[in-house]
Design a protein around this motif. Structure first.
Motif, mmCIF file in Angstrom:
data_model
loop_
_atom_site.group_PDB
_atom_site.id
_atom_site.type_symbol
_atom_site.label_atom_id
_atom_site.label_comp_id
_atom_site.label_asym_id
_atom_site.label_seq_id
_atom_site.Cartn_x
_atom_site.Cartn_y
_atom_site.Cartn_z
ATOM 1 N N THR A 33 1.085 -1.546 -0.089
ATOM 2 C CA THR A 33 -0.130 -0.018 -0.181
ATOM 3 C C THR A 33 1.133 0.962 0.088
ATOM 4 O OG1 THR A 33 -0.162 0.046 2.334
ATOM 5 C CG2 THR A 33 -1.928 -1.053 1.189
ATOM 6 N N GLU A 36 0.356 3.119 -3.285
ATOM 7 C CA GLU A 36 0.138 3.997 -2.988
ATOM 8 C C GLU A 36 -0.285 5.176 -2.297
ATOM 9 O OE1 GLU A 36 -4.863 6.099 -4.387
ATOM 10 O OE2 GLU A 36 -2.364 4.963 -5.525
ATOM 11 N N ARG A 39 2.463 7.517 -3.925
ATOM 12 C CA ARG A 39 1.563 8.290 -5.588
ATOM 13 C C ARG A 39 0.222 9.373 -5.151
ATOM 14 N NH1 ARG A 39 -3.024 9.371 -7.487
ATOM 15 N NH2 ARG A 39 -3.476 8.373 -5.780
ATOM 16 N N ASN A 40 -0.346 8.844 -3.821
ATOM 17 C CA ASN A 40 -1.195 9.813 -3.651
ATOM 18 C C ASN A 40 -0.818 10.847 -2.777
ATOM 19 O OD1 ASN A 40 -3.661 10.804 -2.914
ATOM 20 N ND2 ASN A 40 -2.898 10.433 -0.340
ATOM 21 N N SER A 59 -7.736 10.423 0.411
ATOM 22 C CA SER A 59 -7.212 9.446 0.649
ATOM 23 C C SER A 59 -7.012 9.447 2.087
ATOM 24 C CB SER A 59 -5.992 9.309 -0.552
ATOM 25 O OG SER A 59 -5.966 7.482 0.048
ATOM 26 N N ASN A 94 -6.003 4.872 -5.774
ATOM 27 C CA ASN A 94 -5.749 3.708 -5.865
ATOM 28 C C ASN A 94 -4.864 3.267 -7.779
ATOM 29 O OD1 ASN A 94 -5.491 1.956 -3.958
ATOM 30 N ND2 ASN A 94 -8.090 2.143 -3.476
#
Length: 524
Positions: A33, A36, A39-40, A59, A94
């Motif tokens: 995770t 992600e 990326r977030n 998120s 995601n």
């Protein structure tokens, strides 16, 4: 130093090339995770104004690193835009297109250049080989190059699990190198920068504070080595403080101006996550949890106590607060007290008997140890904060034990079947490499090796990891009760590794105190 023994000689870059190829081969592997999460953060820092970075909750993976890391993500986002602009949309939760995966994997490999250059810089301070006929493995610079550039933990945590630890450790090593070279202000500057990238390095801040205060700000000492307050150089203290304050002002200043300091601190220090992380770090609290679990299970079976879901949740693999059943529950302040007490001998030792960079590096390692063993909500990945600096020290037996234990404790992070052969093979290769390098570097005769000079009990303990792997990875998954008690393999791994972590910690403290005793005798 001869060109053939220099870390910039013939062997350094081939080692880097081989390890980089391994990293490239790992690009299609499992990602956690944390992929992600980052990326977030790319999306937040690229698409939102700075005033909203630490407030956005689109998120669940909110931005919770210091400002320099936020700006690092912002800089990366402009490269990410060239691969796939859609990854920079905050609402694309995601999101993992091929372009996104390619960019994020490559960004970690690219950032590792900082680590590579820092290792090269540190190795350049080491002595070269005295005899050209000596084995290359017996050269400190070559050994350190192999053990650091090819570090197993960094490979699986950064390039499979996914994080950006490599370049952060590069900044740390660069800071240590500058202090080793006597460039204390440069060392303080790089460490202040490091703290503003990731606040976990507060673990080793006491070593920096005491060493720089004692060895840079105090210009004289009594004959017995004790400090005289009258010898404090106010000019040096002001210069050192100005550097640190300036770095923090650049990092936090804009957010303080926007009135966001309290919000940032609440993100950086979330004390409501519980004593232990979902994957138990192999530290004192893992042993504490197991003792409490054993007592509560025995008490429940004999009808002495009743167990409810909230008190038993510490074995459920969730990140949350929980209460112990039999033993006293541990609040954050207790972990702070235990951590401070655990590092006090090391801090006092460097204050009372400063012996230059050697004592600084040992104190730094012991501070990292104490924080890992007794800290609040410690991540299992934090063991790298002990392993990396310990690798810079000539403590072969301690490093053999800790690197094996600490790296094996990372196995639960990579739990997918496809990656199991990869982590096992990489771990075995690194262990063999470690034994070969340190055995060749520190052997006293041709017949001696690292294996032969290890204590018998330590060798038996290390061999126990073979049985631990068979039990946790092969036998327990076949048992019908394992589906109900999924925490058992993790518990066994954490407890067995915790024994080794505490064992190596006590070994290093014994060596430190022994050296101090010898120094006292010499002074007397």
């Amino acid at each position: 130093m001869d060109a053939d023994c220099s870390p910039v000689g013939l062997y350094f870059w081939p080692v880097v090339a081989v390890v980089t190829c391994i990293k490239l081969l790992l690009m299609p592997t499992y990602r956690s995770t944390d992929f992600e999460v980052h990326r977030n953060w790319l999306a937040i820092t690229h698409s939102l104004p700075e005033s909203k970075w630490y407030y956005d909750e689109t998120s669940e993976w909110t931005l919770d690193y210091p400002p320099f890391f936020a700006w690092f993500e912002c800089a990366l986002s402009y490269g990410a835009e060239l691969f796939d602009p859609a990854m920079l949309i905050v609402d694309n939760l995601n999101y993992a297109s091929k372009g996104t995966i390619l960019f994020q994997r490559l960004s970690v490999i690219g950032a590792d250049l900082v680590f590579i250059c820092a290792v090269k810089e540190f190795c350049s301070t080491l002595p070269g080989k005295k005899n050209k006929n000596e084995d290359l493995l017996s050269q400190p610079a070559f050994t350190l190059t192999l053990l650091l550039i090819g570090n197993f933990g960094l490979l699986i945590v950064d390039h499979i699990h996914f994080q950006y630890n490599g370049f952060l450790f590069g900044i740390m090593i660069l800071s240590i190198t500058r202090i080793t070279q006597g460039r204390n202000l440069d060392g303080a500057l790089w460490f202040a920068i490091l703290l503003n990238f990731k606040h976990i390095y507060l673990y080793i801040a006491p070593a920096y504070f005491i060493y720089l205060l004692r060895c840079y700000c105090f210009t004289q000492a009594n004959r017995d080595g004790s400090v005289r307050w009258s010898s404090l150089s106010l000019g040096r203290l002001v210069m050192l403080g100005s550097i640190v304050i300036a770095v923090f002002a650049v990092s936090f200043g804009p957010f303080i101006y926007m009135g966001q300091l309290e919000q940032i601190l609440s993100r950086l220090f979330p004390f409501k996550r519980g004593l232990c992380h979902a994957y138990w770090a192999p530290n004192f609290w893992a042993l504490y949890n197991v003792v409490d679990k054993a007592l509560s299970t025995a008490g429940s079976r004999f009808g002495v106590i009743s167990v409810n879901a909230s008190t038993a949740s510490m074995t459920g693999g969730l990140v949350q607060e929980f209460d112990h059943t039999v033993l006293p529950s541990i609040p954050p302040v207790i972990t702070l007290i235990c951590t401070v007490l655990s590092i006090m001998p090391a801090v006092y030792n460097i204050w009372r008997y400063p012996r230059g960079p050697k004592s600084f590096l040992r104190c730094l390692t012991l501070c990292a140890y104490g924080s890992f063993i007794f800290g609040w909500h410690v991540h299992e990945k934090a063991v790298l904060l002990v392993i990396i600096p310990l690798c810079l020290r000539k403590q072969a037996q301690v490093y053999i034990l800790l690197s094996t234990v600490g790296h094996y404790s990372l196995f639960p992070l990579i739990f997918t079947s496809a990656e199991t052969p990869i982590k096992v093979c990489l771990m075995m290769m690194y262990c063999i490499l470690t034994f070969m390098c340190l055995g060749s570097l520190y052997r006293t005769t041709k017949k001696n090796s690292m294996v032969s000079i290890l204590p018998r009990l330590q060798k038996l303990y290390l061999l126990g990891f073979i049985h631990l792997y068979i039990i946790c990875e092969i036998l327990l998954p076949l048992m019908p009760f394992t589906k109900k008690y999924e925490f058992i393999p993790l518990m066994l791994t954490s407890v067995y590794c915790a024994i080794g972590v505490l064992w190596s910690w006590l070994q290093l403290y014994r060596i430190t105190l022994s050296d101090t005793t010898k120094l006292q005798v010499k002074q007397d």
